[in-house]
Write a protein that holds these residues in place. Sequence first.
Motif, mmCIF file in Angstrom:
data_model
loop_
_atom_site.group_PDB
_atom_site.id
_atom_site.type_symbol
_atom_site.label_atom_id
_atom_site.label_comp_id
_atom_site.label_asym_id
_atom_site.label_seq_id
_atom_site.Cartn_x
_atom_site.Cartn_y
_atom_site.Cartn_z
ATOM 1 N N MET A 67 13.375 10.556 29.621
ATOM 2 C CA MET A 67 13.855 9.885 28.532
ATOM 3 C C MET A 67 14.003 10.928 27.321
ATOM 4 S SD MET A 67 11.463 6.390 28.105
ATOM 5 C CE MET A 67 12.186 5.724 27.039
ATOM 6 N N VAL B 16 14.284 0.725 30.429
ATOM 7 C CA VAL B 16 15.661 0.915 29.829
ATOM 8 C C VAL B 16 16.701 1.091 31.181
ATOM 9 C CG1 VAL B 16 16.808 2.769 28.470
ATOM 10 C CG2 VAL B 16 14.639 2.148 27.860
ATOM 11 N N CYS B 17 16.525 1.508 32.327
ATOM 12 C CA CYS B 17 17.006 1.725 33.246
ATOM 13 C C CYS B 17 16.983 0.567 34.427
ATOM 14 C CB CYS B 17 17.379 3.205 33.712
ATOM 15 S SG CYS B 17 17.776 4.255 32.679
ATOM 16 N N ALA C 178 17.120 7.854 30.496
ATOM 17 C CA ALA C 178 17.178 6.592 29.210
ATOM 18 C C ALA C 178 17.204 7.374 28.131
ATOM 19 C CB ALA C 178 15.546 6.149 29.401
ATOM 20 N N CYS D 106 20.861 3.379 28.966
ATOM 21 C CA CYS D 106 20.526 4.351 30.213
ATOM 22 C C CYS D 106 22.031 4.926 30.709
ATOM 23 C CB CYS D 106 20.441 3.337 31.444
ATOM 24 S SG CYS D 106 19.606 4.341 33.066
#
Length: 230
Positions: free
Chosen positions: A73, A99-100, A113, A137
């Motif tokens: 991240m 997030v992904c 991310a 992402c």
Amino acid sequence: MPFAPRTRVARPLLPVVALLLPVLVLFAMVGAAPAQAADGYRYWSFWQRGGDGGGWSYATQGPSSARPADGDMIGFRFAVSEDSNDATRPRGMADFAAVCADTPATDGTKRVAVVIDFGTATDAPDRRTPPTPRTECARVGEDASAGEALAAVAKPLRYNSAALLCAVSGYPETGCGDKVSTSEDAHAAPKGDGGKADGGSGPSAGLIGGLAAVVLLGAAAVWQARRRRV
């Protein structure tokens, strides 16, 4: 004999003056002391965090040099800070998995991310409410830099001639690492009813007024005691 009444009046005034003198000096010092303002900068700070959900760490490399791995991240926060020790971290607790979640892994690419925090109205140059923080992402090449991952999800980016990141998704429209007075700008103390910043380093007016009242009461007591003896 004609001068006796003058002597009786003048002598009790000496302890009164002696008691009031420290208060007068204190008032003079407070009035003369200038407010000190620390220098800070309004800029986008760059942060890194592993995919294991650990805390943010201030990046030791710039976005164009850092090479995050698949599952990492990266974060960008716009704020006013004095230095890296004072820099404000991106907000939110989202991790890489969240997030992904909708971006499957593919061969020859990596997923990063990206957390983009535009800061608060206090951080904004014009004091207007900035865009809402968001997460993206980025799917980029295996050797892509953090800057390339950011560009994949947050164009347009703006850099200055020294490769300093100035704007993300076009925010802010102008300025780049502008120098500001943090004590008067983003880090200003909350203001009370009187419009003065609370929590200052000097003595408050209420404290000085209280000291003056105590001294005056003491002076009055001395005066009364001297009159009784006379």
